[in-house]
Motif scaffolding. Structure first.
Motif, PDB file in Angstrom:
ATOM      1  N   PRO A 255       0.805  -1.227   0.000  1.00 39.21           N
ATOM      2  CA  PRO A 255       0.000   0.000   0.000  1.00 39.21           C
ATOM      3  C   PRO A 255       0.836   1.273   0.000  1.00 39.21           C
ATOM      4  N   HIS A 256       2.023   1.235   0.605  1.00 44.00           N
ATOM      5  CA  HIS A 256       2.874   2.426   0.637  1.00 44.00           C
ATOM      6  C   HIS A 256       3.610   2.614  -0.686  1.00 44.00           C
ATOM      7  N   VAL A 257       4.185   1.550  -1.212  1.00 46.53           N
ATOM      8  CA  VAL A 257       4.864   1.644  -2.505  1.00 46.53           C
ATOM      9  C   VAL A 257       3.876   2.042  -3.594  1.00 46.53           C
ATOM     10  N   ALA A 258       2.635   1.591  -3.492  1.00 44.28           N
ATOM     11  CA  ALA A 258       1.618   1.922  -4.493  1.00 44.28           C
ATOM     12  C   ALA A 258       1.439   3.431  -4.639  1.00 44.28           C
ATOM     13  N   ARG A 259       1.650   4.172  -3.547  1.00 42.73           N
ATOM     14  CA  ARG A 259       1.530   5.630  -3.617  1.00 42.73           C
ATOM     15  C   ARG A 259       2.666   6.264  -4.415  1.00 42.73           C
ATOM     16  N   GLN A 260       3.692   5.491  -4.692  1.00 40.88           N
ATOM     17  CA  GLN A 260       4.822   5.955  -5.499  1.00 40.88           C
ATOM     18  C   GLN A 260       4.731   5.435  -6.931  1.00 40.88           C
ATOM     19  N   ALA A 261       3.547   5.008  -7.358  1.00 42.22           N
ATOM     20  CA  ALA A 261       3.383   4.342  -8.656  1.00 42.22           C
ATOM     21  C   ALA A 261       3.931   5.170  -9.808  1.00 42.22           C
ATOM     22  N   ASP A 262       3.764   6.469  -9.762  1.00 44.75           N
ATOM     23  CA  ASP A 262       4.209   7.300 -10.878  1.00 44.75           C
ATOM     24  C   ASP A 262       5.725   7.443 -10.948  1.00 44.75           C
ATOM     25  N   GLU A 263       6.433   6.933  -9.952  1.00 41.70           N
ATOM     26  CA  GLU A 263       7.905   6.919  -9.984  1.00 41.70           C
ATOM     27  C   GLU A 263       8.455   5.604 -10.520  1.00 41.70           C
TER      28      GLU A 263
ATOM     29  N   GLY B  39      16.319  15.913  -3.347  1.00 38.71           N
ATOM     30  CA  GLY B  39      16.887  16.151  -4.663  1.00 38.71           C
ATOM     31  C   GLY B  39      17.859  15.086  -5.116  1.00 38.71           C
ATOM     32  N   LEU B  40      17.774  13.886  -4.514  1.00 39.89           N
ATOM     33  CA  LEU B  40      18.711  12.806  -4.826  1.00 39.89           C
ATOM     34  C   LEU B  40      18.129  11.757  -5.762  1.00 39.89           C
ATOM     35  N   LEU B  41      16.803  11.683  -5.869  1.00 42.62           N
ATOM     36  CA  LEU B  41      16.205  10.587  -6.632  1.00 42.62           C
ATOM     37  C   LEU B  41      16.551  10.661  -8.111  1.00 42.62           C
ATOM     38  N   GLU B  42      16.587  11.847  -8.670  1.00 43.49           N
ATOM     39  CA  GLU B  42      16.846  11.986 -10.105  1.00 43.49           C
ATOM     40  C   GLU B  42      18.219  11.449 -10.491  1.00 43.49           C
ATOM     41  N   SER B  43      19.161  11.459  -9.559  1.00 45.90           N
ATOM     42  CA  SER B  43      20.513  10.973  -9.866  1.00 45.90           C
ATOM     43  C   SER B  43      20.839   9.646  -9.183  1.00 45.90           C
ATOM     44  N   THR B  44      19.880   9.074  -8.465  1.00 45.26           N
ATOM     45  CA  THR B  44      20.078   7.784  -7.786  1.00 45.26           C
ATOM     46  C   THR B  44      19.144   6.744  -8.378  1.00 45.26           C
TER      47      THR B  44
ATOM     48  N   TYR C 284      11.894 -18.202 -15.942  1.00 43.97           N
ATOM     49  CA  TYR C 284      11.468 -17.967 -17.320  1.00 43.97           C
ATOM     50  C   TYR C 284      10.776 -16.613 -17.511  1.00 43.97           C
ATOM     51  N   GLY C 285      10.263 -16.044 -16.422  1.00 43.61           N
ATOM     52  CA  GLY C 285       9.609 -14.752 -16.505  1.00 43.61           C
ATOM     53  C   GLY C 285       9.404 -14.197 -15.110  1.00 43.61           C
ATOM     54  N   PHE C 286       9.888 -12.980 -14.850  1.00 48.44           N
ATOM     55  CA  PHE C 286       9.713 -12.391 -13.522  1.00 48.44           C
ATOM     56  C   PHE C 286       9.816 -10.872 -13.618  1.00 48.44           C
ATOM     57  N   THR C 287       9.490 -10.220 -12.508  1.00 53.14           N
ATOM     58  CA  THR C 287       9.352  -8.767 -12.468  1.00 53.14           C
ATOM     59  C   THR C 287      10.401  -8.127 -11.573  1.00 53.14           C
ATOM     60  N   LEU C 288      10.876  -6.980 -11.997  1.00 52.71           N
ATOM     61  CA  LEU C 288      11.575  -6.052 -11.117  1.00 52.71           C
ATOM     62  C   LEU C 288      11.150  -4.648 -11.514  1.00 52.71           C
ATOM     63  N   TRP C 289      11.430  -3.675 -10.664  1.00 48.77           N
ATOM     64  CA  TRP C 289      11.144  -2.296 -11.052  1.00 48.77           C
ATOM     65  C   TRP C 289      12.317  -1.401 -10.736  1.00 48.77           C
ATOM     66  N   MET C 290      12.335  -0.266 -11.433  1.00 41.90           N
ATOM     67  CA  MET C 290      13.362   0.751 -11.221  1.00 41.90           C
ATOM     68  C   MET C 290      12.697   2.103 -11.037  1.00 41.90           C
ATOM     69  N   ALA C 291      13.398   2.978 -10.328  1.00 44.18           N
ATOM     70  CA  ALA C 291      12.929   4.350 -10.125  1.00 44.18           C
ATOM     71  C   ALA C 291      14.146   5.243  -9.998  1.00 44.18           C
ATOM     72  N   GLY C 292      13.957   6.545 -10.290  1.00 42.20           N
ATOM     73  CA  GLY C 292      15.053   7.489 -10.160  1.00 42.20           C
ATOM     74  C   GLY C 292      16.110   7.303 -11.236  1.00 42.20           C
TER      75      GLY C 292
END
Length: 475
Positions: free
Chosen positions: A122-130, A362-367, A396-404
């Motif tokens: 529920p907390h990460v979901a609030r960061q969906a647009d990142e 101001g660190l996310l854009e470069s991290t 054979y198939g799995f998920t990861l995500w990236m941000a910043g």
């Protein structure tokens, strides 16, 4: 005319090697190609990321229970898989021999992007647009050790440098008073410490493991009664003896790394206590990372420490969830849903807090922040005795995500089939993943090489495409 090789050969041979020993300090900070330097170096290509925080979910999270919803899988829950999906080998048997196991989680759309995220987060979901969710990862490793080596080292067996070591080798560190590659563990590692080791690179590029708890670095403080000046005098004497010892042994990489470790230890005595002291953070920041809850406090404290480290110039930080035992990592062979509920409760708030905190500073854009495990899970039940509610390993198939790090969030890249068995759309092999991470950091995976045993090696071996990096950057 003097070449680099002839100049160094002369220094090494003259005056019993004393000239070479004096030159070592210059070379160590010079950043010259081929030298074991930790000095910061500019990225050779345009970069959108300067540093990496890798949130590693040891054990292998289930993609269809986290970030890859499969309505058909839920509809066919308990049935045998359709023959049209074909068969695959898994650790505990064939795909078509086991009943399908629908997800017990609920998915909802979040943010302006409408990204689908499980109710585990529920907390990460609030960061969906990142988030840029990559659903089409795959490799060839079935077991934990094999898969962890593939994800971290690009090779299924022991002996190759880790991703963090390659990044440190290519870019150096912006803080010479702290290790450039730090590993924050929860406990044991299924593949062993070699998974964050330097392999055949010079030993100065290895990951430095910080212990869990309030004292991440043992013996950091000097003995009682010894002043910093006395400590410096002792180390200067020891340094001279060690350098002479190393010169007589062809400047062995391991010996030089041990010598440098003494120097780094002294510098860390001046710097690390402040860097690792999260008690000075505000109460609001501690709550943001979940430090007020005993369930999330451990992982949250390490995520907060990761932010403090990258803020101080550390190049690469790994934060591990799971201590390498089935009951307390993401390896959901038995009761996968409850397993993931427990692990998500430990990590969700801290991960969201890390993204929020990095952005506010101001660190996310470069991290570049990466979340994922060594593989996914099967859409069928495990297949082992009594494991009707568990899931087996699935490379054979799995998920990861990236941000910043220049990644444009709020999107999904690639997909698995309707059951989540295989990556089928915009497939991302681990070589492509590594090539793209390096590209975001301004490093060309084909040029970042090291000569060993008569040939040039690289993280991506003989494969790798940066197409994923291009898609991650696009809005």
């Amino acid at each position: 005319m003097w070449t680099d090789e002839s100049r160094r050969d002369f220094l090494q041979r003259s005056a019993l090697g004393l000239g070479w020993l004096a030159a070592l300090d210059l070379f160590a900070q010079s950043g010259e190609p081929g030298q074991a330097s930790l000095a910061a170096r500019p990225a050779p290509l345009p970069a959108t990321a300067k540093r990496v925080i890798h949130l590693f979910m040891q054990g292998g999270p289930s993609h269809m229970d986290t970030f890859d919803p499969k309505p058909l899988l839920n509809k066919l829950d308990g049935q045998r898989p359709p023959d049209s999906f074909g068969d695959e080998d898994f650790q505990n048997g064939k795909f078509l021999q086991r009943p399908l196991l629908g997800s017990r989680r609920t998915f909802k759309r979040h943010g302006q992007s409408g990204l689908e995220v499980s109710d585990l987060f529920p907390h990460v979901a609030r960061q969906a647009d990142e988030l840029a969710i990559v659903r089409s990862n795959f490799h060839e490793g079935f077991t934990h050790s094999q898969a962890q080596f593939l994800i971290h080292n690009g090779w299924p067996r022991i002996g190759r440098p880790s991703l963090g070591s390659w990044v440190l080798y290519g870019l150096g560190s912006e803080n010479q008073n702290l290790p450039g590659f730090v590993v924050l563990l929860q406990g044991g590692v299924r593949s062993g410490p070699e998974v964050y080791g330097e392999g055949f690179l010079p030993a100065v590029y290895q990951g430095t493991s910080f212990r869990p708890g309030p004292d991440p670095i043992l013996y950091l403080n000097p003995p009682d009664g010894r002043t910093s000046g006395q400590q410096r005098d002792m180390l200067d004497t020891l340094r001279g003896l060690n350098r002479s010892h190393a010169a007589a042994r062809n400047l062995d990489s391991e010996l030089l790394a041990r010598i440098e470790s003494y120097e780094l230890a002294f510098r860390m005595q001046m710097t690390a206590p402040e860097a690792t002291d999260i008690s000075e953070e505000s109460e609001a920041t501690k709550r943001l990372y979940g430090l007020d809850d005993p369930v999330s406090a451990d992982f949250g404290g390490r995520c907060l420490l990761a932010r403090r480290l990258v803020e101080r110039g550390v190049r690469f930080v790994q934060v591990w969830s799971g201590n390498g035992k089935n009951a307390i990592d993401w390896d959901g062979h038995t009761g996968c849903d409850q397993n993931h509920l427990d692990r998500a409760a430990e990590t969700d708030k801290a991960v969201a807090g890390l993204l929020t905190d990095l952005k506010s500073r101001g660190l996310l854009e470069s991290t570049l922040v990466i979340w994922g495990g060594e593989f996914g899970r099967t859409p069928t039940s495990d297949g082992g005795k009594g494991r009707t509610e568990g899931r087996d390993h699935n490379p054979y198939g799995f998920t990861l995500w990236m941000a910043g790090g220049g990644v444009r969030g709020g999107k999904v890249i690639g997909n698995t089939d309707e059951l989540g068995l295989r990556a089928v759309e915009d497939r991302v092999h681990l070589n492509d993943l590594h090539a793209s991470i390096l590209a975001l950091l301004g490093l060309d995976h084909t040029q970042l090489t090291y000569r060993h045993s008569g040939r040039d090696f690289r993280l991506t071996d003989v494969g790798g495409s940066t197409a994923l990096a291009d898609r991650l950057r696009r809005a």
